[in-house]
Design an enzyme around this catalytic site. Structure first.
Site, PDB file in Angstrom:
ATOM      1  N   LYS A   1      30.870 102.162  10.135  1.00 37.66           N
ATOM      2  CA  LYS A   1      30.890 103.367  10.971  1.00 37.66           C
ATOM      3  C   LYS A   1      30.348 104.610  10.261  1.00 37.66           C
ATOM      4  CE  LYS A   1      32.869 102.166  14.977  1.00 37.66           C
ATOM      5  NZ  LYS A   1      32.322 102.485  16.305  1.00 37.66           N
TER       6      LYS A   1
ATOM      7  N   SER B   1      32.340  93.686   9.411  1.00 36.25           N
ATOM      8  CA  SER B   1      32.156  95.082   9.797  1.00 36.25           C
ATOM      9  C   SER B   1      33.086  96.072   9.112  1.00 36.25           C
ATOM     10  CB  SER B   1      32.289  95.223  11.319  1.00 36.25           C
ATOM     11  OG  SER B   1      33.551  94.752  11.751  1.00 36.25           O
TER      12      SER B   1
END
Length: 333
Positions: free
Chosen positions: A57, A310
């Site tokens: 992110k 992720s």
């Protein structure tokens, strides 16, 4: 030219790569000998759990904030997040000297709340789900004049996440399949654009939890269709309604979306910790959970496969629960 170029092009992703060059880490792409042996594919892990803030992110958040106007930066930014986007925005804002406020669900993992505050953001806890937190976030943005930073449905954010796809190609131009966790769809959208611009035959597979899979239900229905049944340990991907932009991109470029159970997720977290020596959160384990669930193994055998890990922002309590569960199971056996 792909239809998705009207939203984000590979040029935008290359530009984001330049912006991130001195600010984000180029994360490792490592072979998993364990997953290779159990799947008969050549399996590599793209370790975004080793990115700044412990998640991919940071890429999208920094790229977006760096592109704001001087006036927007002076008014500050606001975002909503279950945790990883929050930390990405918080650290990016700190590095760029911008005031930030983050709205997080009351159910967000404590480790993610503490980390976000630690990066210097003002944290507001509101609601039980991401979508409730998002409504509150937009309300505050309208009252204060802060710039709302969407966690996934924003071209600059998508372009930032797409730099992962370019890094994969830099290391492995002959990749066959890339497996990507999906929440709102920003990560898989950016990666799919980067990969398909280079080679349309690269297979891009998305993965969501059975309990919450708004993108999968929308993908299957051909239109945005919300889905939420119960909480999931993949809290970073617990998005009931996908974005308009991301859904359009996913609909065009993603080959398949599958779901995995909470048990499969837990097993994947355990395997990554025990066999891969990687601390991974539930959302980060979605890709490997899909790979070993026998739902896609038939067409990845002998192929070069990359699983996107992720994020790694997981409470120690969750890790303890996962280890205790499997340790207890072994004792019973």
């Amino acid at each position: 030219m792909m239809k998705t170029d009207e939203y984000v092009s590979v040029w935008d992703i290359n530009k984001a790569k330049e912006v991130l060059h001195d600010n984000a880490r180029k994360t490792p792409l490592v072979k998993s000998f364990y997953l290779t042996s159990v799947t008969e594919a050549n399996v590599y892990l793209k370790l975004e759990n080793m990115q700044l803030t412990g998640s991919f992110k940071f890429r999208g958040a920094y790229n977006k904030i760096a592109a704001l106007t001087t006036t927007e930066k002076e008014h500050g930014v606001i975002a909503c997040s279950a945790g990883n986007h929050a930390q990405g925005v918080a650290l990016s804002s700190k590095l760029l000297g911008i005031n930030s406020k983050i709205v997080m669900p009351e159910t967000a993992p404590q480790a993610k709340i503490d980390a976000t505050r630690g990066y210097g953001s003002d944290v507001v806890l509101y609601g039980q789900t991401f979508d409730e937190a998002k409504e509150k976030c937009i309300e505050i943005a309208e009252k204060t004049g802060r710039t709302f930073l969407h966690p996934y449905d924003d071209p600059a954010v998508i372009a930032g996440q797409g730099t992962i796809g370019l890094e994969i190609l830099d290391s492995m131009w002959d990749v066959d399949t890339v497996i990507v966790p999906i929440g709102g769809g920003g990560l898989i959208s950016g990666i799919a654009i980067a990969l398909k611009s280079f080679n349309p035959n690269i297979r891009v597979i998305g993965v969501q939890a059975e309990n919450v899979h708004g993108m999968k239900s929308s993908f299957d229905a051909g239109e945005i269709t919300p889905h939420y049944e119960a909480p999931t340990m993949a809290d970073g991907c617990a998005v009931k309604v996908p974005g308009d932009i991301t859904f359009s991109i996913v609909k065009e470029l993603v080959d398949e979306i599958i779901t995995v159970s909470e048990t499969e997720l837990e097993q994947a977290m355990k395997d990554l910790l025990q066999r891969g020596k990687a601390v991974v959160e539930g959302a980060g384990a979605l890709s490997t959970a899909a790979l070993v669930s026998d739902k896609i193994t038939d067409y990845v055998k002998g192929k070069n496969v990359v699983c996107i890990i992720s994020g790694g922002n997981v409470d120690l309590e969750r890790i303890s629960q996962v280890c205790e569960h499997f340790f207890s199971s072994e004792i019973v056996k």
